[in-house]
Design a protein around this motif. Structure first.
Motif, PDB file in Angstrom:
ATOM      1  N   ALA A   1      85.427   5.871  24.552  1.00 37.75           N
ATOM      2  CA  ALA A   1      86.217   5.039  25.471  1.00 37.75           C
ATOM      3  C   ALA A   1      85.322   4.011  26.161  1.00 37.75           C
ATOM      4  O   ALA A   1      85.711   2.844  26.322  1.00 37.75           O
ATOM      5  CB  ALA A   1      86.916   5.923  26.501  1.00 37.75           C
ATOM      6  N   LEU A   2      84.119   4.441  26.545  1.00 40.38           N
ATOM      7  CA  LEU A   2      83.172   3.516  27.190  1.00 40.38           C
ATOM      8  C   LEU A   2      82.795   2.392  26.218  1.00 40.38           C
ATOM      9  O   LEU A   2      82.785   1.209  26.577  1.00 40.38           O
ATOM     10  CB  LEU A   2      81.914   4.284  27.637  1.00 40.38           C
ATOM     11  CG  LEU A   2      80.707   3.436  28.051  1.00 40.38           C
ATOM     12  CD1 LEU A   2      81.000   2.633  29.313  1.00 40.38           C
ATOM     13  CD2 LEU A   2      79.470   4.308  28.289  1.00 40.38           C
ATOM     14  N   SER A   3      82.488   2.764  24.984  1.00 39.50           N
ATOM     15  CA  SER A   3      82.093   1.776  23.967  1.00 39.50           C
ATOM     16  C   SER A   3      83.219   0.791  23.695  1.00 39.50           C
ATOM     17  O   SER A   3      82.982  -0.405  23.546  1.00 39.50           O
ATOM     18  CB  SER A   3      81.751   2.482  22.660  1.00 39.50           C
ATOM     19  OG  SER A   3      80.428   2.837  22.658  1.00 39.50           O
ATOM     20  N   LEU A   4      84.433   1.306  23.607  1.00 35.96           N
ATOM     21  CA  LEU A   4      85.592   0.442  23.349  1.00 35.96           C
ATOM     22  C   LEU A   4      85.777  -0.547  24.502  1.00 35.96           C
ATOM     23  O   LEU A   4      86.044  -1.734  24.288  1.00 35.96           O
ATOM     24  CB  LEU A   4      86.846   1.300  23.170  1.00 35.96           C
ATOM     25  CG  LEU A   4      88.125   0.552  22.812  1.00 35.96           C
ATOM     26  CD1 LEU A   4      88.044  -0.027  21.406  1.00 35.96           C
ATOM     27  CD2 LEU A   4      89.340   1.467  22.898  1.00 35.96           C
ATOM     28  N   PHE A   5      85.602  -0.034  25.718  1.00 36.81           N
ATOM     29  CA  PHE A   5      85.716  -0.881  26.914  1.00 36.81           C
ATOM     30  C   PHE A   5      84.701  -2.024  26.853  1.00 36.81           C
ATOM     31  O   PHE A   5      85.048  -3.197  27.036  1.00 36.81           O
ATOM     32  CB  PHE A   5      85.499  -0.014  28.161  1.00 36.81           C
ATOM     33  CG  PHE A   5      85.392  -0.788  29.443  1.00 36.81           C
ATOM     34  CD1 PHE A   5      86.481  -1.500  29.937  1.00 36.81           C
ATOM     35  CD2 PHE A   5      84.206  -0.806  30.169  1.00 36.81           C
ATOM     36  CE1 PHE A   5      86.383  -2.212  31.122  1.00 36.81           C
ATOM     37  CE2 PHE A   5      84.106  -1.517  31.347  1.00 36.81           C
ATOM     38  CZ  PHE A   5      85.192  -2.230  31.826  1.00 36.81           C
ATOM     39  N   LEU A   6      83.454  -1.689  26.548  1.00 38.13           N
ATOM     40  CA  LEU A   6      82.403  -2.712  26.465  1.00 38.13           C
ATOM     41  C   LEU A   6      82.669  -3.663  25.297  1.00 38.13           C
ATOM     42  O   LEU A   6      82.370  -4.854  25.368  1.00 38.13           O
ATOM     43  CB  LEU A   6      81.033  -2.047  26.306  1.00 38.13           C
ATOM     44  CG  LEU A   6      80.579  -1.207  27.508  1.00 38.13           C
ATOM     45  CD1 LEU A   6      79.339  -0.387  27.159  1.00 38.13           C
ATOM     46  CD2 LEU A   6      80.292  -2.084  28.725  1.00 38.13           C
ATOM     47  N   SER A   7      83.253  -3.115  24.248  1.00 37.16           N
ATOM     48  CA  SER A   7      83.557  -3.898  23.050  1.00 37.16           C
ATOM     49  C   SER A   7      84.567  -5.022  23.337  1.00 37.16           C
ATOM     50  O   SER A   7      84.516  -6.085  22.716  1.00 37.16           O
ATOM     51  CB  SER A   7      84.109  -2.945  21.985  1.00 37.16           C
ATOM     52  OG  SER A   7      84.424  -3.607  20.820  1.00 37.16           O
ATOM     53  N   ALA A   8      85.460  -4.780  24.309  1.00 38.78           N
ATOM     54  CA  ALA A   8      86.489  -5.777  24.632  1.00 38.78           C
ATOM     55  C   ALA A   8      85.879  -7.037  25.235  1.00 38.78           C
ATOM     56  O   ALA A   8      86.461  -8.115  25.176  1.00 38.78           O
ATOM     57  CB  ALA A   8      87.502  -5.186  25.597  1.00 38.78           C
ATOM     58  N   PHE A   9      84.674  -6.910  25.816  1.00 42.05           N
ATOM     59  CA  PHE A   9      84.050  -8.056  26.487  1.00 42.05           C
ATOM     60  C   PHE A   9      83.174  -8.881  25.540  1.00 42.05           C
ATOM     61  O   PHE A   9      82.733  -9.957  25.895  1.00 42.05           O
ATOM     62  CB  PHE A   9      83.157  -7.569  27.643  1.00 42.05           C
ATOM     63  CG  PHE A   9      83.952  -7.020  28.790  1.00 42.05           C
ATOM     64  CD1 PHE A   9      84.363  -7.850  29.825  1.00 42.05           C
ATOM     65  CD2 PHE A   9      84.306  -5.687  28.839  1.00 42.05           C
ATOM     66  CE1 PHE A   9      85.109  -7.358  30.874  1.00 42.05           C
ATOM     67  CE2 PHE A   9      85.049  -5.171  29.885  1.00 42.05           C
ATOM     68  CZ  PHE A   9      85.466  -6.011  30.909  1.00 42.05           C
ATOM     69  N   ALA A  10      82.879  -8.330  24.379  1.00 40.96           N
ATOM     70  CA  ALA A  10      81.860  -8.955  23.528  1.00 40.96           C
ATOM     71  C   ALA A  10      82.461  -9.548  22.264  1.00 40.96           C
ATOM     72  O   ALA A  10      83.572  -9.214  21.857  1.00 40.96           O
ATOM     73  CB  ALA A  10      80.817  -7.908  23.160  1.00 40.96           C
TER      74      ALA A  10
END
Lengths: 279, 307
Positions: free
Chosen positions: A185-194
């Motif tokens: 979930a953390l990775s997906l969250f960060l993925s949305a910004f990049a």
């Protein structure tokens, strides 16, 4: 939703990169098992030095259950990276490929897309943990045989009878899956910004390393924040190898991890729903 | 009949840069609508807003008479699009890519339809190859297949000839014309290649710095008698004053030491050529530009000059 999920899983498992994680888990597990086969007895003798002088220990201490426990301790630190490889790539990787642009010209709700990407990352995580269970637990039992397990803690030794172990491993692998879901979930969250997946993967690992250090430092300043860090609770699986099992503490840890997971996924949906796709 | 697309006062800024400024236009069913403008004119941003990729700061978009926003993404069901490059999953085959995007279109599409579009875009026999092995032209054709597989009413094609060789451009033009004439699709198309637009578009809009300069039927907007004439000659410092002092001065558009551009009726070119020879201008080459290119340059040059 089901058709979208099927497509997402198809894409993940058609990608050669996905299988690198399974290869890494297999390789590390096999290396530890080989090392234990060749020099495991000396390693155990060293660890049991103080105890063997005071107690008469009979039977095989170096057995499949203990080797699995050692493998889990080593591998669960590295598995977040393997989870981030897929979850961190979910949105950012597609933005980098330029496919996200094409994908979002289709009549799919963005929130549904985020949910499907999260669910598929969780399915991948479950499969990775199941694979770990197969190669670590079953292969170790095959190579070293079963037996009572001595859990060597820093301040105590916990003896678990062999008839009482299997359920603990099932619970521990289940808890590990929950912890890795939080990482997904953390990775997906960060993925949305990049717009490329390196950033979210590296940031996830950076956060896990820094927060794990904070979780383990015995300093008064950090003691205040420790209960709120998800890394403090990621090792909750170890509780299943205590006697008695600290169910309340394990439950608390599980709740914190669920809270973080829900928080990360909700934040991803809220952000992604308003994001301009310029790549 | 409702217009297939209508925008009212559409605006979008990125920080202090106004990409689209109070843009209103209408696309009717059956139009091949050319979207023209220099780089940064706001074409891609507008197309992305029509597809819900970018959210407008203000203004409205109507698709088939219904107001479109992020909560009404089902309205995209009848639109197919290629935005900039048709990027796909390189590790999957063309067939897999087509199948995936067909499944995402929220319509039940039979395998026969997939075969039909593969044949239509000329990829038969190569559909099982991995997309990473495709040439740019093949990717563009697969992009068209993906955009049309669900039989949408409207196609939005942003620079569909980008990266194609001359043969590929000709094939793409034929495909677009066929989609319009044989399949009755409404098409919104942008291209840097004005010649392409001139040959396929029925209506057009010209944007400059995010604003609409002109919109209307191509046949009405283009004056076939007036064209741009480019002249190359031996370097001459006094060239500009010579032209300005003559009766031809009003036709001068751009002038450098060894080249200049005139806007005039093509029938007057021989007279002008005669005048140049009589006035000692050593002409090396005279060429006329296509009418749309001439029109586009005159519009954007005038706007820049006014600013």
């Amino acid at each position: 939703m089901i058709s979208l999920l099927r497509i997402e899983l198809y894409k993940i498992f058609k990608r050669p990169r996905t299988y690198i994680s399974f290869g890494i888990v297999t390789a590390i597990t096999f290396i530890i098992q080989l090392a234990m086969l060749s020099g495991g007895r000396d390693f155990i003798a060293f660890g049991m030095q103080g105890v063997s002088e005071q107690f008469d220990i009979q039977g095989h201490i170096l057995n499949g259950y203990l080797v699995t426990y050692i493998i889990l301790q080593s591998l669960l630190i590295h598995i977040p990276l393997l989870v981030a490889l897929v979850a961190g790539d979910a949105l950012a990787g597609e933005a980098n490929l330029g496919v996200l642009r094409l994908l979002l010209t289709k009549p799919i709700a963005r929130s549904r897309l985020v949910l499907v990407k999260f669910i598929s990352s969780v399915i991948y995580t479950i499969l990775l943990i199941v694979w770990l269970a197969i190669v670590a637990l079953f292969l170790s039992l095959l190579l070293f045989g079963p037996g009572d397990m001595i859990n060597m803690k820093s301040d105590a030794f916990v003896l678990i009878l062999k008839n009482d172990i299997m359920w603990r491993y099932v619970a521990a692998f289940g808890f590990a899956t929950l912890a890795m879901t939080t990482i997904a979930a953390l990775s997906l969250f960060l993925s949305a910004f990049a717009d490329n997946s390196i950033g979210p993967i590296m940031t996830t690992m950076g956060m896990v390393v820094v927060l794990t250090i904070l979780s383990n430092l015995e300093l008064p300043l950090f003691n205040i924040i420790k209960p709120y860090l998800f890394t403090t609770h990621m090792i909750g699986w170890k509780g299943f190898f205590d006697d008695p099992v600290p169910y309340a503490a394990i439950g608390r840890s599980a709740m914190v991890l669920v809270g973080y997971t829900v928080g990360f996924v909700t934040a991803t949906i809220l952000y992604f729903n308003k994001k301009d796709i310029k790549s | 009949m409702e217009p297939i697309i209508e925008t009212r006062g559409l605006a979008k800024s990125f920080k202090s840069f106004k990409a689209v400024d109070n843009l209103s236009f209408t696309i009717r069913h059956g139009d091949v609508y050319g979207f023209l403008g220099q780089n940064g004119a706001g074409k891609s941003t507008t197309m992305r807003m029509l597809l819900g990729l970018i959210f407008p700061d203000s203004g409205q978009i109507f698709i088939n008479g219904q107001e479109f926003d992020n909560s009404k993404r089902h309205l995209l069901k009848n639109i197919g699009a290629i935005i900039e490059r048709p990027d796909m999953y390189g590790y999957l085959s063309g067939w897999d890519n087509l199948k995936i995007f067909a499944a995402l279109s929220d319509k039940h599409i039979k395998p026969a339809r997939l075969h039909e579009v593969i044949e239509m875009v000329g990829l038969k026999g190569r559909e099982n190859d991995k997309v990473k092995a495709y040439s740019q032209g093949m990717k563009q054709r697969l992009g068209i297949a993906i955009a049309t597989v669900h039989q949408p009413d409207l196609l939005i094609l942003d620079e569909p000839t980008n990266g194609l060789d001359p043969q590929g451009i000709a094939e793409m033009r034929a495909l677009i014309l066929s989609l319009s004439k044989d399949h009755g699709k409404t098409i919104l198309i942008s291209s840097h290649l004005l010649y392409e637009i001139e040959h396929v578009a029925t209506r057009m809009i010209v944007l400059n710095k995010g604003k609409k300069i002109v919109e209307g039927p191509v046949s009405e907007l283009l004056n076939p008698d007036e064209t741009l004439i480019e002249i190359e000659c031996a370097p001459d410092e006094g060239l500009k004053s010579k032209i300005m002092q003559s009766g031809w001065g009003g036709h001068l558009q751009v002038c450098k030491a060894g080249a200049f551009t005139m806007k005039m009726n093509v029938n007057r070119t021989p007279d002008f050529n005669k005048w140049m020879v009589e006035n000692g201008i050593r002409v090396q080459e005279i060429r006329s530009k296509h009418s749309l290119e001439a029109y586009f340059l005159s519009l954007t040059t005038e706007t820049t000059a006014t600013k």
